[in-house]
Structures are given as structure tokens and as C-alpha cells.
Design a protein around this motif. Sequence first.
Motif, short mmCIF file in Angstrom:
data_model
loop_
_atom_site.label_atom_id
_atom_site.label_comp_id
_atom_site.label_asym_id
_atom_site.label_seq_id
_atom_site.Cartn_x
_atom_site.Cartn_y
_atom_site.Cartn_z
N HIS A 34 1.07 -1.11 -0.01
CA HIS A 34 -0.16 -0.10 0.09
C HIS A 34 0.91 1.38 0.05
O HIS A 34 1.80 1.28 0.91
N VAL A 35 0.87 2.26 -1.00
CA VAL A 35 1.81 3.29 -1.09
C VAL A 35 0.99 4.76 -0.93
O VAL A 35 -0.02 4.80 -1.65
N ALA A 36 1.82 5.32 -0.26
CA ALA A 36 1.21 6.88 -0.05
C ALA A 36 2.15 7.74 -0.47
O ALA A 36 3.52 7.55 -0.45
N VAL A 59 -3.95 3.09 -2.16
CA VAL A 59 -3.04 4.41 -2.40
C VAL A 59 -3.64 5.35 -1.75
O VAL A 59 -4.92 5.47 -1.58
N ALA A 60 -2.72 6.26 -1.39
CA ALA A 60 -3.13 7.58 -0.67
C ALA A 60 -1.95 8.73 -1.08
O ALA A 60 -1.05 8.33 -1.61
N GLY A 61 -2.56 9.77 -0.93
CA GLY A 61 -1.33 10.88 -0.98
C GLY A 61 -1.90 12.28 -0.51
O GLY A 61 -3.41 12.47 -0.52
N PHE A 62 -1.19 13.04 -0.32
CA PHE A 62 -1.57 14.58 0.03
C PHE A 62 -0.50 15.59 -0.43
O PHE A 62 0.67 14.92 -0.80
N THR A 63 -0.68 16.83 -0.35
CA THR A 63 0.05 17.78 -0.78
C THR A 63 0.84 18.48 0.50
O THR A 63 -0.01 18.72 1.42
N ALA A 64 2.07 18.71 0.62
CA ALA A 64 2.70 19.29 1.46
C ALA A 64 4.04 19.72 1.00
O ALA A 64 4.71 19.10 0.23
N ASP A 65 4.60 20.55 1.83
CA ASP A 65 6.08 21.23 1.48
C ASP A 65 6.89 20.87 2.61
O ASP A 65 6.66 21.37 3.72
N GLY A 75 -0.67 15.81 7.85
CA GLY A 75 -0.82 14.75 6.56
C GLY A 75 -0.42 13.58 7.09
O GLY A 75 -0.98 12.35 6.84
N ILE A 76 0.78 13.33 7.70
CA ILE A 76 1.31 11.95 8.03
C ILE A 76 0.58 11.50 9.22
O ILE A 76 0.44 10.27 9.14
N LYS A 77 0.15 12.26 9.88
CA LYS A 77 -0.66 11.69 11.31
C LYS A 77 -2.00 11.12 10.71
O LYS A 77 -2.34 10.04 11.16
N GLU A 78 -2.61 11.92 9.63
CA GLU A 78 -3.83 11.51 9.13
C GLU A 78 -3.67 10.15 8.34
O GLU A 78 -4.60 9.28 8.44
N LEU A 79 -2.52 10.13 7.68
CA LEU A 79 -2.32 8.64 6.97
C LEU A 79 -2.20 7.59 8.03
O LEU A 79 -2.77 6.57 7.89
N ALA A 80 -1.36 7.77 9.01
CA ALA A 80 -1.03 6.76 9.90
C ALA A 80 -2.47 6.39 10.82
O ALA A 80 -2.65 5.24 11.17
N GLU A 81 -3.20 7.32 11.01
CA GLU A 81 -4.36 7.11 11.68
C GLU A 81 -5.33 6.15 10.94
O GLU A 81 -6.28 5.39 11.27
N ALA A 82 -5.46 6.46 9.49
CA ALA A 82 -6.10 5.78 8.65
C ALA A 82 -5.54 4.37 8.23
O ALA A 82 -6.25 3.49 8.31
N TRP A 83 -4.30 4.25 8.25
CA TRP A 83 -3.45 3.02 7.66
C TRP A 83 -3.06 2.10 8.80
O TRP A 83 -2.74 0.85 8.78
#
Length: 195
Positions: A34-36, A59-65, A75-83
Amino acid sequence: MIQFDFTDQRVLVVGGTSGINRGIARAFAQQGAHVAVVSRSEEKVQDTLAELSQYGNEVAGFTADVRQYEPLAEGIKELAEAWGPLHVVVSGAAGNFPTLAAQMSPNAFAAVVNIDLLGTYHVMRAVYPYLQRPGACVLNISAPQAQVPMWAQAHVCAAKAGVEMLTRSLACEWGPEGIRVNAIVPGPIANTEGM
């Protein structure tokens, strides 16, 4: 092609929408992960997700600088909470433009250091709470400039040398928790910044 089984492994590739990082994201997806991906460009995120989704994994993705810690960390927190905990993190965001040091503005020098070195630190700091323990692997993308001085590359040489020492320091700190931290040093990659 060598086959590896990354079935159900959760992989995050920061900078994963172009160049070698997109190739890394693609390779993990092809091997069952599974790739973000993270990028500054929403268009690139969507284009990459469309490609990665053809392999049948989540798959997942988000925008960040990477220069801005808070949005990246959120964004990483939200990804980890979901995955759930992340098994592999690749930190590959980078900036480069050939310029002689005597002709480079302080802002230009800082831009590369902020993307390459500070950005790598931001990624490492943001993912740390969400890494699989034991067993997580963190990979920072370095460059030959970290060890070999190059003409018109003083900014990149300084930044990538910092990335390698940050990598070694975090390997010492996080290793006892079962987290591997390494850097890889690819050569020049066609169609990337600086080429």
C-alpha cells in the motif's frame, strides 16, 4: 526484475510523484505494498495515484512542502490514523540548480538546504511516532555530492552531507527501537532537478 513481497506493507514516499521517488513508489506498488505519496503539487499527486492504483493495492496521497513542518506532520498523522503504523518511509524531496557559490544568493543556498536537509529532518521527525516497532525501515535519498565536492554544487554538497550525518545519528538513536535508518546514494537521474 527481482521480486520482493511487500504485500500489505504500508509505504510512504515523500517526493514520490517524480523522478527516482516515483519509480520507488511504483516498485513498491508492483510488489504488493500500500503506497502513499507526498508532493507540493496536487496535480502530480493525483497523476501518481492514478498510476499506482492499477496495481490493486490501497493508495493515498496529500500535498505538503517539506520545508513547512506542521502541514507535513498533520498529513502524516492522518495517514497513520487511517492505515496504521508505517513499515517503510522514503524521504526523497530535493532541490538542485547548478550555480557557482560566488554567484549564488544566500536565499538560493538556503532554499536547497531547507528542502534537502531541513526537509529530511521534518520528514523524520513527523514519521517517528508512526513507525512500526520493531521492523520499520526509513530510507533517505542522498547524492554523490554528500561525499564528492562538485563544481557549482556547494549548496547541494553541504545539504546532502548533512542528510547523511542526520541519517547516521538517527540510526544510532532509533536502532534500539528496531527502526533501521539508512541513506542511498543514486547517481544522476534523468529529468530531475539539476540535470
